[in-house]
Design a protein around this motif. Structure first.
Motif, short mmCIF file in Angstrom:
data_model
loop_
_atom_site.label_atom_id
_atom_site.label_comp_id
_atom_site.label_asym_id
_atom_site.label_seq_id
_atom_site.Cartn_x
_atom_site.Cartn_y
_atom_site.Cartn_z
N ARG A 17 0.84 -1.21 0.00
CA ARG A 17 0.00 0.00 0.00
C ARG A 17 0.87 1.26 0.00
O ARG A 17 0.56 2.25 -0.65
CB ARG A 17 -0.96 -0.02 1.18
CG ARG A 17 -1.98 -1.16 1.11
CD ARG A 17 -3.12 -1.04 2.11
NE ARG A 17 -2.74 -0.70 3.46
CZ ARG A 17 -2.36 -1.59 4.40
NH1 ARG A 17 -2.29 -2.89 4.10
NH2 ARG A 17 -2.06 -1.18 5.62
N HIS A 18 1.97 1.21 0.74
CA HIS A 18 2.92 2.33 0.76
C HIS A 18 3.51 2.54 -0.64
O HIS A 18 3.54 3.66 -1.14
CB HIS A 18 4.04 2.05 1.78
CG HIS A 18 5.15 3.03 1.73
ND1 HIS A 18 5.12 4.22 2.44
CD2 HIS A 18 6.33 3.03 1.06
CE1 HIS A 18 6.23 4.90 2.21
NE2 HIS A 18 6.99 4.19 1.38
N ARG A 19 3.97 1.46 -1.26
CA ARG A 19 4.57 1.56 -2.59
C ARG A 19 3.56 2.08 -3.62
O ARG A 19 3.91 2.87 -4.50
CB ARG A 19 5.09 0.20 -3.03
CG ARG A 19 6.38 -0.21 -2.34
CD ARG A 19 6.84 -1.57 -2.80
NE ARG A 19 8.15 -1.90 -2.28
CZ ARG A 19 8.60 -3.14 -2.12
NH1 ARG A 19 7.84 -4.17 -2.44
NH2 ARG A 19 9.80 -3.35 -1.64
N ALA A 20 2.32 1.64 -3.53
CA ALA A 20 1.30 2.08 -4.48
C ALA A 20 1.10 3.59 -4.38
O ALA A 20 0.97 4.28 -5.41
CB ALA A 20 -0.02 1.35 -4.22
N LEU A 21 1.09 4.12 -3.17
CA LEU A 21 0.96 5.57 -3.01
C LEU A 21 2.19 6.28 -3.56
O LEU A 21 2.08 7.26 -4.30
CB LEU A 21 0.76 5.93 -1.54
CG LEU A 21 0.83 7.43 -1.23
CD1 LEU A 21 -0.25 8.19 -1.98
CD2 LEU A 21 0.72 7.67 0.26
N PHE A 22 3.36 5.79 -3.22
CA PHE A 22 4.58 6.49 -3.64
C PHE A 22 4.85 6.37 -5.13
O PHE A 22 5.60 7.16 -5.69
CB PHE A 22 5.77 6.06 -2.77
CG PHE A 22 5.84 6.87 -1.51
CD1 PHE A 22 6.77 7.88 -1.37
CD2 PHE A 22 4.92 6.68 -0.49
CE1 PHE A 22 6.80 8.67 -0.24
CE2 PHE A 22 4.95 7.45 0.66
CZ PHE A 22 5.89 8.45 0.79
#
Length: 194
Positions: A17-22
């Motif tokens: 989820r962090h990677r998807a946002l970034f």
């Protein structure tokens, strides 16, 4: 007993989820650059950067004010900045005697000048105490910024520069806010470091 496979999956899911946002943080570059210009202009004019937020966003406000006053990476003079979340006597007296909704607005009225930059952090955009403080700063003539999330809430219509992280997860929004805040510190170092 906690299943270790579930814990491992939870970790990887959070990271995904962090990677998807970034992956989409580059879409905020123009707004971050506008924030940098406003911040640099305020400091050049003898103003200060005023930060505030609730909960985790209060901690982020304090963190970023400290980076300005102390330093980020490069040696430089202190940059004028304050977090309105740190004075427990003001926070508790005002909340007790008046209302928590106006706890930051009162401080803005006392401390803010037209040459200042005022940054409210609210992941929802609906925090009354953030919105009222930004309204108070607008009335003084300061430049107002909201670091927010979700759909921007009410604050998107109050701040002169709303930076809306289009995500519904509070932790991810806060991670994006800190990325922008840390980049702001890095960029200011490039502009003002001796």
């Amino acid at each position: 007993m906690v299943n270790t496979d579930n814990l491992a999956a939870s970790y990887l899911d959070s990271l995904a989820r962090h990677r998807a946002l970034f992956e989409v943080m580059d879409t905020y570059q123009q707004q971050a650059t506008e924030l940098l210009a406003a911040c640099h202009q305020a400091l050049q004019a003898g103003g200060k950067v005023i930060w505030f937020g609730n909960g985790g966003s209060a901690a982020d406000a304090q963190h970023l004010a400290a980076e300005f006053v102390v330093r980020y990476k490069k040696e430089r003079g202190p940059l004028a900045s304050i977090a309105l979340t740190t004075d427990t006597s003001i926070l508790t007296a005002h909340s007790n005697d008046y209302h928590f909704d106006t706890v930051f607005a009162r401080q803005v009225q006392a401390l803010c000048k037209p040459e200042d930059l005022v940054i409210g952090l609210t992941t929802s955009g609906t925090s009354a105490n953030i919105n009222l403080a930004l309204q108070a700063a607008n009335e003084i003539g300061a430049y107002t910024v909201a670091l927010t999330g979700r759909d921007g809430g009410e604050v998107k219509n109050i701040a002169k520069l709303p930076i809306i992280i289009a995500n519904d997860e509070t932790a991810r929004i806060q991670e994006a806010h800190m990325f922008i805040g840390h980049w702001l510190c890095e960029a200011l170092d490039m502009l003002v470091a001796e």
